[in-house]
Design a protein around this motif. Sequence first.
Motif, PDB file in Angstrom:
ATOM      1  N   ASP A   1     -14.662  10.535   2.094  1.00 41.34           N
ATOM      2  CA  ASP A   1     -14.227   9.157   1.840  1.00 41.34           C
ATOM      3  C   ASP A   1     -13.090   9.096   0.815  1.00 41.34           C
ATOM      4  O   ASP A   1     -12.205   8.239   0.906  1.00 41.34           O
ATOM      5  CB  ASP A   1     -15.403   8.297   1.380  1.00 41.34           C
ATOM      6  N   ILE A   2     -13.113  10.016  -0.160  1.00 39.41           N
ATOM      7  CA  ILE A   2     -12.010  10.086  -1.127  1.00 39.41           C
ATOM      8  C   ILE A   2     -10.704  10.410  -0.400  1.00 39.41           C
ATOM      9  O   ILE A   2      -9.658   9.794  -0.660  1.00 39.41           O
ATOM     10  CB  ILE A   2     -12.307  11.148  -2.210  1.00 39.41           C
ATOM     11  N   LEU A   3     -10.769  11.372   0.529  1.00 30.94           N
ATOM     12  CA  LEU A   3      -9.568  11.749   1.291  1.00 30.94           C
ATOM     13  C   LEU A   3      -9.096  10.608   2.186  1.00 30.94           C
ATOM     14  O   LEU A   3      -7.896  10.303   2.250  1.00 30.94           O
ATOM     15  CB  LEU A   3      -9.852  12.990   2.141  1.00 30.94           C
ATOM     16  N   LYS A   4     -10.033   9.956   2.873  1.00 33.07           N
ATOM     17  CA  LYS A   4      -9.651   8.875   3.786  1.00 33.07           C
ATOM     18  C   LYS A   4      -9.002   7.718   3.027  1.00 33.07           C
ATOM     19  O   LYS A   4      -8.030   7.117   3.496  1.00 33.07           O
ATOM     20  CB  LYS A   4     -10.867   8.392   4.575  1.00 33.07           C
ATOM     21  N   GLN A   5      -9.542   7.426   1.839  1.00 35.78           N
ATOM     22  CA  GLN A   5      -8.934   6.373   1.018  1.00 35.78           C
ATOM     23  C   GLN A   5      -7.534   6.790   0.570  1.00 35.78           C
ATOM     24  O   GLN A   5      -6.593   5.990   0.574  1.00 35.78           O
ATOM     25  CB  GLN A   5      -9.826   6.118  -0.209  1.00 35.78           C
ATOM     26  N   HIS A   6      -7.391   8.061   0.174  1.00 37.32           N
ATOM     27  CA  HIS A   6      -6.094   8.570  -0.267  1.00 37.32           C
ATOM     28  C   HIS A   6      -5.065   8.440   0.859  1.00 37.32           C
ATOM     29  O   HIS A   6      -3.944   7.963   0.643  1.00 37.32           O
ATOM     30  CB  HIS A   6      -6.237  10.036  -0.695  1.00 37.32           C
ATOM     31  N   TRP A   7      -5.458   8.848   2.062  1.00 40.03           N
ATOM     32  CA  TRP A   7      -4.532   8.780   3.199  1.00 40.03           C
ATOM     33  C   TRP A   7      -4.168   7.341   3.540  1.00 40.03           C
ATOM     34  O   TRP A   7      -3.049   7.062   3.974  1.00 40.03           O
ATOM     35  CB  TRP A   7      -5.148   9.460   4.427  1.00 40.03           C
ATOM     36  N   SER A   8      -5.115   6.413   3.353  1.00 40.43           N
ATOM     37  CA  SER A   8      -4.825   5.009   3.664  1.00 40.43           C
ATOM     38  C   SER A   8      -3.748   4.442   2.730  1.00 40.43           C
ATOM     39  O   SER A   8      -3.007   3.528   3.097  1.00 40.43           O
ATOM     40  CB  SER A   8      -6.101   4.159   3.579  1.00 40.43           C
ATOM     41  N   VAL A   9      -3.653   5.008   1.544  1.00 32.64           N
ATOM     42  CA  VAL A   9      -2.649   4.562   0.565  1.00 32.64           C
ATOM     43  C   VAL A   9      -1.318   5.293   0.770  1.00 32.64           C
ATOM     44  O   VAL A   9      -0.248   4.684   0.809  1.00 32.64           O
ATOM     45  CB  VAL A   9      -3.154   4.794  -0.877  1.00 32.64           C
ATOM     46  N   TYR A  10      -1.396   6.614   0.918  1.00 32.31           N
ATOM     47  CA  TYR A  10      -0.181   7.435   0.889  1.00 32.31           C
ATOM     48  C   TYR A  10       0.271   7.934   2.259  1.00 32.31           C
ATOM     49  O   TYR A  10       1.383   8.469   2.382  1.00 32.31           O
ATOM     50  CB  TYR A  10      -0.415   8.672   0.008  1.00 32.31           C
ATOM     51  N   GLY A  11      -0.554   7.791   3.294  1.00 27.99           N
ATOM     52  CA  GLY A  11      -0.296   8.496   4.539  1.00 27.99           C
ATOM     53  C   GLY A  11      -0.841   9.920   4.419  1.00 27.99           C
ATOM     54  O   GLY A  11      -1.345  10.319   3.377  1.00 27.99           O
TER      55      GLY A  11
ATOM     56  N   LYS B   1       2.184   8.160   8.619  1.00 23.39           N
ATOM     57  CA  LYS B   1       1.876   7.028   7.749  1.00 23.39           C
ATOM     58  C   LYS B   1       0.638   6.267   8.232  1.00 23.39           C
ATOM     59  O   LYS B   1      -0.200   5.840   7.433  1.00 23.39           O
ATOM     60  CB  LYS B   1       3.084   6.079   7.688  1.00 23.39           C
ATOM     61  N   GLU B   2       0.496   6.110   9.548  1.00 19.22           N
ATOM     62  CA  GLU B   2      -0.580   5.287  10.097  1.00 19.22           C
ATOM     63  C   GLU B   2      -1.722   6.104  10.693  1.00 19.22           C
ATOM     64  O   GLU B   2      -2.888   5.872  10.408  1.00 19.22           O
ATOM     65  CB  GLU B   2      -0.025   4.335  11.177  1.00 19.22           C
ATOM     66  N   ASN B   3      -1.385   7.071  11.531  1.00 21.30           N
ATOM     67  CA  ASN B   3      -2.415   7.817  12.272  1.00 21.30           C
ATOM     68  C   ASN B   3      -2.969   8.938  11.393  1.00 21.30           C
ATOM     69  O   ASN B   3      -2.658  10.114  11.572  1.00 21.30           O
ATOM     70  CB  ASN B   3      -1.813   8.378  13.561  1.00 21.30           C
ATOM     71  N   VAL B   4      -3.829   8.550  10.444  1.00 20.66           N
ATOM     72  CA  VAL B   4      -4.260   9.511   9.416  1.00 20.66           C
ATOM     73  C   VAL B   4      -5.613  10.157   9.705  1.00 20.66           C
ATOM     74  O   VAL B   4      -6.051  11.045   8.980  1.00 20.66           O
ATOM     75  CB  VAL B   4      -4.308   8.829   8.021  1.00 20.66           C
ATOM     76  N   LEU B   5      -6.287   9.720  10.763  1.00 22.16           N
ATOM     77  CA  LEU B   5      -7.628  10.249  11.040  1.00 22.16           C
ATOM     78  C   LEU B   5      -7.664  11.112  12.298  1.00 22.16           C
ATOM     79  O   LEU B   5      -8.723  11.337  12.886  1.00 22.16           O
ATOM     80  CB  LEU B   5      -8.631   9.095  11.164  1.00 22.16           C
ATOM     81  N   GLY B   6      -6.503  11.617  12.697  1.00 24.73           N
ATOM     82  CA  GLY B   6      -6.428  12.439  13.895  1.00 24.73           C
ATOM     83  C   GLY B   6      -6.957  13.846  13.650  1.00 24.73           C
ATOM     84  O   GLY B   6      -7.241  14.259  12.527  1.00 24.73           O
ATOM     85  N   GLN B   7      -7.095  14.604  14.739  1.00 28.16           N
ATOM     86  CA  GLN B   7      -7.493  16.004  14.642  1.00 28.16           C
ATOM     87  C   GLN B   7      -6.250  16.812  14.287  1.00 28.16           C
ATOM     88  O   GLN B   7      -5.224  16.720  14.962  1.00 28.16           O
ATOM     89  CB  GLN B   7      -8.076  16.465  15.973  1.00 28.16           C
ATOM     90  N   ALA B   8      -6.340  17.605  13.226  1.00 26.52           N
ATOM     91  CA  ALA B   8      -5.156  18.271  12.684  1.00 26.52           C
ATOM     92  C   ALA B   8      -4.423  19.095  13.736  1.00 26.52           C
ATOM     93  O   ALA B   8      -3.193  19.025  13.844  1.00 26.52           O
ATOM     94  CB  ALA B   8      -5.545  19.131  11.495  1.00 26.52           C
TER      95      ALA B   8
END
Length: 562
Positions: free
Chosen positions: A413-423, A525-532
Amino acid sequence: MSQGGKVEIVQTTPYEGQKPGTSGLRKKVKVFTQPNYTENFVQCTLDANGAALDGSTLVVGGDGRFYCKEAAELIVRIAAANGVSKLLVGQNGILSTPAVSSLIRHNKALGGIVLTASHNPGGPENDFGIKFNTENGGPAPDAFTNHIHKLSTEIKSYKLVRGLQIDIGKVGETSYTVDGKPFVVEVIDSVANYVRHMEQIFDFGKLRDFVSGKSNGKPLKMRIDSMNGVTGAYVREIFLNRLGAAEASVVHTTPLPDFGGLHPDPNLTYAKDLVDTVAKGDYDIGAAFDGDGDRNMIIGSKAFFVTPSDSLAVIAHYLEVIPYFQKNGVHGFARSMPTASAVDLVGKKLGKEVFEVPTGWKYFGNLMDVGRLCLCGEESFGTGSDHIREKDGIWAVLAWISVMQHTGKSIEDILKQHWSVYGRNYFTRYDYEECDLEPCNEMMATMEKNITAADFAGKSFSSGGKTYKVKQADNFNYTDPVDKSVATKQGLRIVFEDGSRIVMRLSGTGSSGATVRLYIDSYEKENVLGQASVMLKPLIDIALEISQLPKFTGRTAPTVIT
């Protein structure tokens, strides 16, 4: 005061190949145990200090791998003969690399000799290493290591006090007389100074309440894996004794000469036991360290992997939750050039300087010494701050636990929040090992010519529905802002307008082949929850097209994917 014995001058001849890199001299144990091989290199290392050696204090210790204790005892006898006044030696020769850096700084020592081959395998058939850290606690700079190498090609004799007997298994101080001069060996508790240092940086009371569950009613379930390397005693003292974690929270905490057959490199491949265990969902955080304790890997529940690039960026965002930075302030961030540029976005948002430096921790040290940098990292699982001048695995884990305590969130959740702010900077490294050197050199030369052509900037490349437009491309050069030294040809890089990057570096070892390293940093910037692997594929395909890597190397797949 014990009689140390007389200084002996022992005749010797040079060995070829004693050229240390940033991380010292690394060879097979069988090379180091040749007659006079270790003696030669240690003598040249001491001689490189010049007149400053006389009356100095040095720190000695290593990661506990095969030949570590014997080498430490040999160094005592050589140092005694060369005018050193005092040695601080880790008990049984054990000191983590971060602990050596801390001891040098706390004791104002001239430097330290670190006995380690880092994340390389140990044992009689495997690797050993010796490196010198200078008075700031960091790895010796190029000028110093070049001096060691020059001396190693000319050496005719070394000095030794053969009769000096020392039991480095017993903590305590022993004073000797060597040719009428005092010489002191203090065998120290390997962990005490380092643990005190961590207590000054972090709020151990708050962390203990969090780990035990006292502050939120839910104990933190952790799995800390020392991989039978040097961190075992440090992990037990900090996480069990100081923070109150359960005994089952730590594994492989006995340093073994062969690391128990483990490959002490904290990544998804070699820390498989940790990954498989945490994947079952019973732990909130998993962490592993390398042989000498400077590298780290962080995973969350169900083995949620934190890339080193993301780890650096998240710690940067939350740095002021750590008391050390509340007190001393935040003075800028840095990363090695191949590392994904996630931390750059944090620096920009927080209004902090961000430095991009060549690979090698010494480049961070100069910036730290003048107060322009307090947090840095490398994609090869290294994270650290200006509390010392080395990367520091345990420090990084304590930083992550501090962030978890502050946010009350899981690692994912820390990572997901970080990505939502910064991409999100999706990142991978492809290693192509033991390639033929000649076509690799041709590949790099061809690619450099193509990407530095006047019309390359502004070009667009498309694959898999994604289009990337080139902003700039070059062979990375670095001018140190402090000492103005210049490092050239540090890797080919292509930077795209959205911040995505392709980096290619070649590590060659003469005619025996080369390793090609391809780094892919794909920003979304937007698609931050994809499979790497899916998100990275378009840019990987573009990189292979631009570099013509399959054509030049004959390889259709990398040897290792990180």
